[in-house]
Design a protein around this motif. Structure first.
Motif, PDB file in Angstrom:
ATOM      1  N   GLY A  96       0.790  -1.231   0.000  1.00 10.15           N
ATOM      2  CA  GLY A  96       0.000   0.000   0.000  1.00 10.15           C
ATOM      3  C   GLY A  96       0.820   1.277   0.000  1.00 10.15           C
ATOM      4  O   GLY A  96       0.826   2.023  -0.970  1.00 10.15           O
ATOM      5  N   PRO A  97       1.554   1.579   1.073  1.00 13.49           N
ATOM      6  CA  PRO A  97       2.364   2.798   1.067  1.00 13.49           C
ATOM      7  C   PRO A  97       3.559   2.638   0.135  1.00 13.49           C
ATOM      8  O   PRO A  97       4.283   1.655   0.213  1.00 13.49           O
ATOM      9  CB  PRO A  97       2.809   2.925   2.531  1.00 13.49           C
ATOM     10  CG  PRO A  97       2.678   1.568   3.099  1.00 13.49           C
ATOM     11  CD  PRO A  97       1.597   0.868   2.347  1.00 13.49           C
ATOM     12  N   GLY A 475       6.283   7.187   5.908  1.00 11.47           N
ATOM     13  CA  GLY A 475       5.218   7.108   4.913  1.00 11.47           C
ATOM     14  C   GLY A 475       4.155   6.100   5.307  1.00 11.47           C
ATOM     15  O   GLY A 475       2.955   6.324   5.109  1.00 11.47           O
ATOM     16  N   ARG A 478       1.808   7.395   8.096  1.00 14.75           N
ATOM     17  CA  ARG A 478       0.823   8.331   7.548  1.00 14.75           C
ATOM     18  C   ARG A 478      -0.262   7.577   6.772  1.00 14.75           C
ATOM     19  O   ARG A 478      -1.455   7.858   6.916  1.00 14.75           O
ATOM     20  CB  ARG A 478       1.521   9.340   6.638  1.00 14.75           C
ATOM     21  CG  ARG A 478       0.562  10.371   6.029  1.00 14.75           C
ATOM     22  CD  ARG A 478       1.309  11.445   5.262  1.00 14.75           C
ATOM     23  NE  ARG A 478       2.090  10.893   4.159  1.00 14.75           N
ATOM     24  CZ  ARG A 478       3.416  10.772   4.155  1.00 14.75           C
ATOM     25  NH1 ARG A 478       4.124  11.160   5.212  1.00 14.75           N
ATOM     26  NH2 ARG A 478       4.055  10.265   3.117  1.00 14.75           N
ATOM     27  N   TYR A 479       0.159   6.612   5.978  1.00 11.60           N
ATOM     28  CA  TYR A 479      -0.782   5.815   5.177  1.00 11.60           C
ATOM     29  C   TYR A 479      -1.795   5.102   6.072  1.00 11.60           C
ATOM     30  O   TYR A 479      -3.007   5.160   5.845  1.00 11.60           O
ATOM     31  CB  TYR A 479       0.000   4.796   4.351  1.00 11.60           C
ATOM     32  CG  TYR A 479      -0.837   3.739   3.671  1.00 11.60           C
ATOM     33  CD1 TYR A 479      -1.426   3.978   2.435  1.00 11.60           C
ATOM     34  CD2 TYR A 479      -1.025   2.495   4.262  1.00 11.60           C
ATOM     35  CE1 TYR A 479      -2.184   3.005   1.806  1.00 11.60           C
ATOM     36  CE2 TYR A 479      -1.781   1.513   3.640  1.00 11.60           C
ATOM     37  CZ  TYR A 479      -2.359   1.772   2.415  1.00 11.60           C
ATOM     38  OH  TYR A 479      -3.109   0.805   1.800  1.00 11.60           O
ATOM     39  N   TYR A 480      -1.317   4.424   7.108  1.00 12.34           N
ATOM     40  CA  TYR A 480      -2.214   3.658   7.970  1.00 12.34           C
ATOM     41  C   TYR A 480      -3.099   4.566   8.816  1.00 12.34           C
ATOM     42  O   TYR A 480      -4.261   4.246   9.071  1.00 12.34           O
ATOM     43  CB  TYR A 480      -1.409   2.701   8.849  1.00 12.34           C
ATOM     44  CG  TYR A 480      -0.834   1.545   8.064  1.00 12.34           C
ATOM     45  CD1 TYR A 480      -1.662   0.566   7.523  1.00 12.34           C
ATOM     46  CD2 TYR A 480       0.533   1.446   7.831  1.00 12.34           C
ATOM     47  CE1 TYR A 480      -1.142  -0.483   6.784  1.00 12.34           C
ATOM     48  CE2 TYR A 480       1.062   0.399   7.094  1.00 12.34           C
ATOM     49  CZ  TYR A 480       0.216  -0.562   6.569  1.00 12.34           C
ATOM     50  OH  TYR A 480       0.732  -1.595   5.831  1.00 12.34           O
ATOM     51  N   GLU A 482      -4.260   7.549   7.942  1.00 11.20           N
ATOM     52  CA  GLU A 482      -5.311   8.066   7.062  1.00 11.20           C
ATOM     53  C   GLU A 482      -6.321   6.981   6.715  1.00 11.20           C
ATOM     54  O   GLU A 482      -7.527   7.250   6.619  1.00 11.20           O
ATOM     55  CB  GLU A 482      -4.674   8.636   5.795  1.00 11.20           C
ATOM     56  CG  GLU A 482      -3.855   9.896   6.049  1.00 11.20           C
ATOM     57  CD  GLU A 482      -3.098  10.364   4.812  1.00 11.20           C
ATOM     58  OE1 GLU A 482      -3.111   9.614   3.796  1.00 11.20           O
ATOM     59  OE2 GLU A 482      -2.497  11.456   4.856  1.00 11.20           O
TER      60      GLU A 482
END
Length: 505
Positions: A96-97, A475, A478-480, A482
């Motif tokens: 994902g990220p 990164g 932040r991805y998780y 959000e």
């Protein structure tokens, strides 16, 4: 002719009608018999089968069958290991990220995602927040995250399949089979209480009764699982407390399941009679039921309210013998830790339809061999994946010591070695090697995720050759973060979907 009108028999009938056009299909069973109220769990491929290959309208299916969406198998307690999920999008939690180099990303996944709820995939986060895959998009339209399977109840699913069969030209014959006439392994005719039936091709979907298969010569390959008994019962549960995952907990002599359906909470205990008599296992099951009963729900379950099953894990070495194919439990069964039975057999029903349709309904040894190999690959792959959970189990009772020493295939040994050598290397997903090319259902990445979450280590990660300089971690966090916020803000619970959305349509 298909003998047996259970879920697998009816799904096979639909597959033959869809994929082998022109085939006359009839299903013979005692359709007056009450449909059992059994909760069934599936895996991701069920969506392809139902809504793809069989072209079953999803909204109609949801309206009539009322499934609960399943995002994972949630091991709430597996021999006292930290709770973890096997989700249907486990690879997505790694890819994902996109920030950071490949080696750093791989190392982060190895170190942080194993058993850490802060880094769950989207499906895992939906389980954490008890949400369904349904959400409202930015334009206000209803949308769905697609990495989900289903929890079903047979009492809703089977009548739905019967109606669909009638609509699509499958003849349902209400009769109980009482005799099978054979010449060697060739089925000459099937006799019911009301009349006799002859066909060019027979399908045995009679479950563990194996009404047709028992008349044929086919060796049975027994898997090395000590589990051979199960209890099953249901208790009430409000829709507001649905858990969108199949929940697993270990017991002293086996393991428990919790499958939340639209109607109730379906519970079971799979155990080994070699290590516990029925009375002891029954008492252990009652204690589990009391532990997982919602507040205000009576957890008492009498002996009469418990269904009891006996089984042997394994499969017949030839599913297709002469003019008869065995499918479902008539062909084989693997203990149900990963909920494989319904979906795997539905997929094999599709494969049968594809074999017949692709060969203009002409049957020869090549067609039989190809189908038999497909069945073999399916069952052997499932065995290897389920066995992985026991190889890394750390239980201390006699049952768990026996279970953790089960036979390991050469292929599973290779997968274990591959993880040690390569770790979470995305290249393995693209090219696992010729020696793993016949894996069906579960792929190397699925094995790696379960192995790591059960404590397996990889030398490539442990020896310091891969490091994350922090770029990927920043990164990823932040991805998780959000993604968690998006799930909380936009996804509906099961109750909100059925009460607020479906009723309004």
């Amino acid at each position: 002719m298909i003998a047996g009108g259970g879920d697998v028999g009816l799904l096979t009938a639909l597959s033959l009608r869809k994929l082998a056009p022109g085939t006359t299909v009839r299903v013979v069973d005692d359709f007056q018999r009450e449909v059992p109220q059994v909760g069934k769990s599936t895996y991701l491929d069920i969506q392809r089968v139902l809504h793809g290959a069989l072209d079953i309208d999803e909204i109609r299916f949801v309206s009539e069958v009322k499934p609960v969406w399943k995002a994972s198998v949630y091991f709430r307690d597996w021999c006292e290991s930290p709770p973890f999920q096997y989700t249907f999008d486990s690879a997505d939690s790694f890819t994902g990220p996109q920030a950071g180099d490949l080696a750093g990303r791989s190392q982060f996944y190895y170190e942080a995602l194993a058993g850490n709820a802060d880094y769950e995939s989207r499906a895992g986060e939906l389980v954490e927040q008890a949400k369904s895959p349904w959400y409202y998009g930015r334009n206000g339209d209803l949308a769905k995250y697609d990495k989900f399977a289903y929890h079903l109840t047979t009492k809703r699913f089977n009548p739905f399949l019967r109606e669909l069969c009638r609509e699509r030209g499958v003849r349902l014959v209400d009769d109980e089979i009482v005799a099978v006439e054979t010449t060697g392994s060739h089925i000459d005719a099937v006799r019911g209480e009301r009349e006799g039936y002859e066909a060019d091709l027979y399908v045995d979907a009679t479950g563990f009764n194996r009404v047709l298969r028992s008349e044929q010569d086919a060796a049975f390959r027994t898997f090395d699982f000590p589990l051979d008994r199960a209890f099953n019962a249901r208790i009430e549960r409000p829709l507001s407390e649905v858990v969108p995952a199949t929940v697993i907990e270990s017991g002293d002599h086996g393991w428990f399941w919790q499958i939340d359906t639209y109607d109730n909470r379906d519970l079971g205990y799979v155990y080994a009679s070699e290590f516990a008599d029925e009375a002891a296992a029954r008492e252990e099951f009652r204690e589990f039921v009391a532990d997982v009963a919602p507040d205000g729900v009576d957890p008492s379950v009498s002996a009469d309210e418990m269904d009891t099953y006996e089984f042997t894990s394994g499969y017949h070495d030839r599913a297709w013998v002469d003019n008869c194919i065995a499918i479902g439990n008539a062909e084989g069964f693997v203990e149900p830790l990963q909920s494989t039975a319904l979906t795997a057999n539905a997929s094999l029903g599709l494969a049968l339809g594809e074999q017949l349709g692709g060969n203009d309904r002409v049957v020869d040894d090549g067609v039989r061999s190809a189908y038999n190999e497909r069945v073999r690959e399916t069952w052997e792959s499932i065995y290897d994946f389920v066995a992985t959970h026991y190889v890394y189990a750390s239980g201390e009772t006699p049952f768990w010591r026996r279970a953790s020493s089960i036979d390991v295939s050469d292929r599973l040994e290779r997968i274990i070695d591959l993880f040690d050598e390569r770790g979470f290397d995305p290249a393995v997903v693209e090219n696992p090697g010729e020696d793993l090319s016949d894996l069906a259902v579960f792929q190397p990445w699925d094995f790696f995720v379960v192995m790591r979450k059960l404590g397996a280590s990889s030398q490539v990660h442990e020896n310091g050759s891969r490091r994350d300089d922090g770029t990927f971690r920043r990164g990823a966090e932040r991805y998780y973060r959000e993604m968690r916020e998006e799930v909380e803000a936009s996804h509906l619970t099961t109750e909100e979907f059925y009460v607020g959305v479906l009723q309004g349509r």
